[in-house]
Write a protein that holds these residues in place. Structure first.
Motif, PDB file in Angstrom:
ATOM      1  N   UNK A   1      14.505  16.682  20.454  1.00  0.00           N
ATOM      2  CA  UNK A   1      14.913  18.204  20.777  1.00  0.00           C
ATOM      3  C   UNK A   1      13.583  19.095  20.647  1.00  0.00           C
ATOM      4  N   UNK A   2      13.154  19.460  21.718  1.00  0.00           N
ATOM      5  CA  UNK A   2      11.872  20.007  21.860  1.00  0.00           C
ATOM      6  C   UNK A   2      11.783  21.585  22.163  1.00  0.00           C
ATOM      7  N   UNK A   3      10.826  21.939  21.835  1.00  0.00           N
ATOM      8  CA  UNK A   3      10.460  23.712  22.131  1.00  0.00           C
ATOM      9  C   UNK A   3      11.668  24.449  21.499  1.00  0.00           C
TER      10      UNK A   3
ATOM     11  N   UNK B   1       6.900  27.048  17.042  1.00  0.00           N
ATOM     12  CA  UNK B   1       7.685  26.256  18.075  1.00  0.00           C
ATOM     13  C   UNK B   1       7.741  24.690  17.148  1.00  0.00           C
ATOM     14  N   UNK B   2       8.838  24.198  17.096  1.00  0.00           N
ATOM     15  CA  UNK B   2       9.126  22.975  16.699  1.00  0.00           C
ATOM     16  C   UNK B   2       9.771  21.902  17.630  1.00  0.00           C
ATOM     17  N   UNK B   3       9.194  20.791  17.451  1.00  0.00           N
ATOM     18  CA  UNK B   3       9.877  19.751  18.304  1.00  0.00           C
ATOM     19  C   UNK B   3      10.641  18.675  17.269  1.00  0.00           C
TER      20      UNK B   3
ATOM     21  N   UNK C   1      11.650  13.319  12.350  1.00  0.00           N
ATOM     22  CA  UNK C   1      10.178  13.813  12.302  1.00  0.00           C
ATOM     23  C   UNK C   1      10.136  15.189  12.954  1.00  0.00           C
ATOM     24  N   UNK C   2       9.242  16.000  12.336  1.00  0.00           N
ATOM     25  CA  UNK C   2       9.041  17.246  13.467  1.00  0.00           C
ATOM     26  C   UNK C   2       7.554  17.420  13.659  1.00  0.00           C
ATOM     27  N   UNK C   3       7.222  17.931  14.668  1.00  0.00           N
ATOM     28  CA  UNK C   3       6.020  18.647  14.952  1.00  0.00           C
ATOM     29  C   UNK C   3       5.950  20.071  15.151  1.00  0.00           C
TER      30      UNK C   3
ATOM     31  N   UNK D   1      -1.115  17.871  21.702  1.00  0.00           N
ATOM     32  CA  UNK D   1      -0.305  17.834  20.537  1.00  0.00           C
ATOM     33  C   UNK D   1      -0.959  17.158  19.393  1.00  0.00           C
ATOM     34  N   UNK D   2      -2.415  17.122  19.211  1.00  0.00           N
ATOM     35  CA  UNK D   2      -2.958  16.558  18.135  1.00  0.00           C
ATOM     36  C   UNK D   2      -2.450  16.747  17.129  1.00  0.00           C
ATOM     37  N   UNK D   3      -1.882  17.930  16.717  1.00  0.00           N
ATOM     38  CA  UNK D   3      -1.306  18.526  15.430  1.00  0.00           C
ATOM     39  C   UNK D   3      -0.184  17.943  15.385  1.00  0.00           C
ATOM     40  N   UNK D   4       0.021  16.822  15.680  1.00  0.00           N
ATOM     41  CA  UNK D   4       1.205  15.973  15.489  1.00  0.00           C
ATOM     42  C   UNK D   4       1.925  16.108  14.245  1.00  0.00           C
ATOM     43  N   UNK D   5       2.977  16.661  13.887  1.00  0.00           N
ATOM     44  CA  UNK D   5       3.319  16.527  12.500  1.00  0.00           C
ATOM     45  C   UNK D   5       4.137  15.342  12.132  1.00  0.00           C
TER      46      UNK D   5
END
Ligand code: HEM
Length: 286
Positions: free
Chosen positions: A61-63, A102-104, A119-121, A258-262
């Motif tokens: 579930x993105x954006x 924003x969360x994915x 997981x979320x980023x 999306x290098x800031x991948x959480x």
């Protein structure tokens, strides 16, 4: 439907096929009761090897974002398009007047722990006026809680190096440890490259040099078992690379990444398992 006795004996883990059938039911149910919210979608993994799991993939579930009422960011100005706003359950307060968080979310099956993991980023969109122009541009900033990694078990590099065989293969990438033993045969790049990277110590460089896609990066979270003891995050997390980029390596990098991948915030296992339990085990027999 299981009896109450078997429910009491259930150890809380799911098989890959349990996961697949329960996420399908979960999506249906979500749609029924949360029609106005963003929907969970099933994203299949690349078809590889001779996997025992007949429908590998993850839920996405993105954006998902919340826009402050005071922020008058118009539809045209939003780089997110017209996704639905989320409700308070996913509300994230913005720090600045022009920021949007924003969360994915991704629910991945952990092949090592045999539970679903959420997981979320997250990232913050910062709107800034271009010099000399009225248009809005945007870029992404990392916005991750530092405590995320603390929940995972820590392994020393020497301990990790003991697991470099086909029957027991761990790799460390960007400070996290993955047990990829069950994935070796299914790896689209072949098992030898992973075995080689595992034997060579830290596999971060080798992994990044390949330019794995964001699907691969989400997929690998299903194999996390811990973190590298003493790891200092001086390097950036893996930057996902699209299929097109892999074909056109000379193409310039995207304007955002999306290098800031959480990485894992919560083990959803408990929540999801509770949901699974309530739906599949705890309903009394008629
Ligand atoms: C948990 C760890 C890993 C996962 C989940 C993973 C997953 C994948 C996936 C899904 C692909 C298909 C292409 C894509 O979607 O990016 C791929 C390709 C590949 N991977 Fe990995 N990988 C992992 C670790 C590694 C490591 C440590 C190496 C070391 C060099 C490696 C080397 C490659 C290579 C060479 C390819 C083929 C690239 C191509 O044909 O374009 N992978 N991997």
């Amino acid at each position: 439907m299981q009896s109450e006795t078997s429910a009491r004996q259930w150890d809380g883990t799911l098989s890959p096929n349990d996961f697949n059938s329960s996420v399908a039911a979960f999506c249906e149910r979500w749609k029924e009761v949360n029609d106005s919210l963003p929907q969970w979608l099933w994203e299949p993994f690349p078809v590889v090897g001779d996997s025992s799991c007949n429908a590998a993939g993850y839920l996405t579930m993105e954006n998902v974002y919340h826009q402050n009422a005071s922020e008058e960011v118009s539809h045209e100005e939003s780089i997110l398009g017209d996704e639905d706003l989320c409700d308070d359950a996913t509300l994230v307060q913005s720090c600045g007047k022009d920021d949007i968080h924003v969360y994915d979310y991704h629910i991945v099956y952990s092949f090592n722990f045999r539970v679903p993991v959420l997981y979320f980023r997250g990232y913050r969109l910062v709107y800034a006026k271009r010099r000399g122009g009225g248009e809005l541009s945007s870029f992404l900033l990392p916005d991750f809680p530092k405590s995320t990694m603390q929940a995972l078990k820590k392994y020393s590099p020497s301990e990790i190096s003991l697991h470099a065989s086909k029957k027991d293969c761990w790799v460390s990438i960007h400070g996290k440890v993955y047990d990829v033993t069950t994935f070796l045969e299914d790896h689209p790049g072949g098992e030898d490259v992973i075995l080689h990277a595992s034997a060579g110590g830290d596999a971060t460089q080798a992994f990044d040099d390949v330019g794995h896609s964001s699907t691969a990066i989400i997929m690998m979270e299903g194999y996390v078992i811990g973190t590298v003891e003493g790891h200092v995050a001086v390097d950036e997390p893996s930057k996902p690379v699209s299929g097109l980029q892999r074909l056109q390596r000379k193409q310039p990098p995207p304007s955002y990444n999306f290098s800031d991948f959480l990485l894992p915030l919560l083990v959803l296992g408990s929540a999801f398992a509770a949901w699974y339990y309530l739906n599949f085990y705890s309903v009394p027999k008629a």
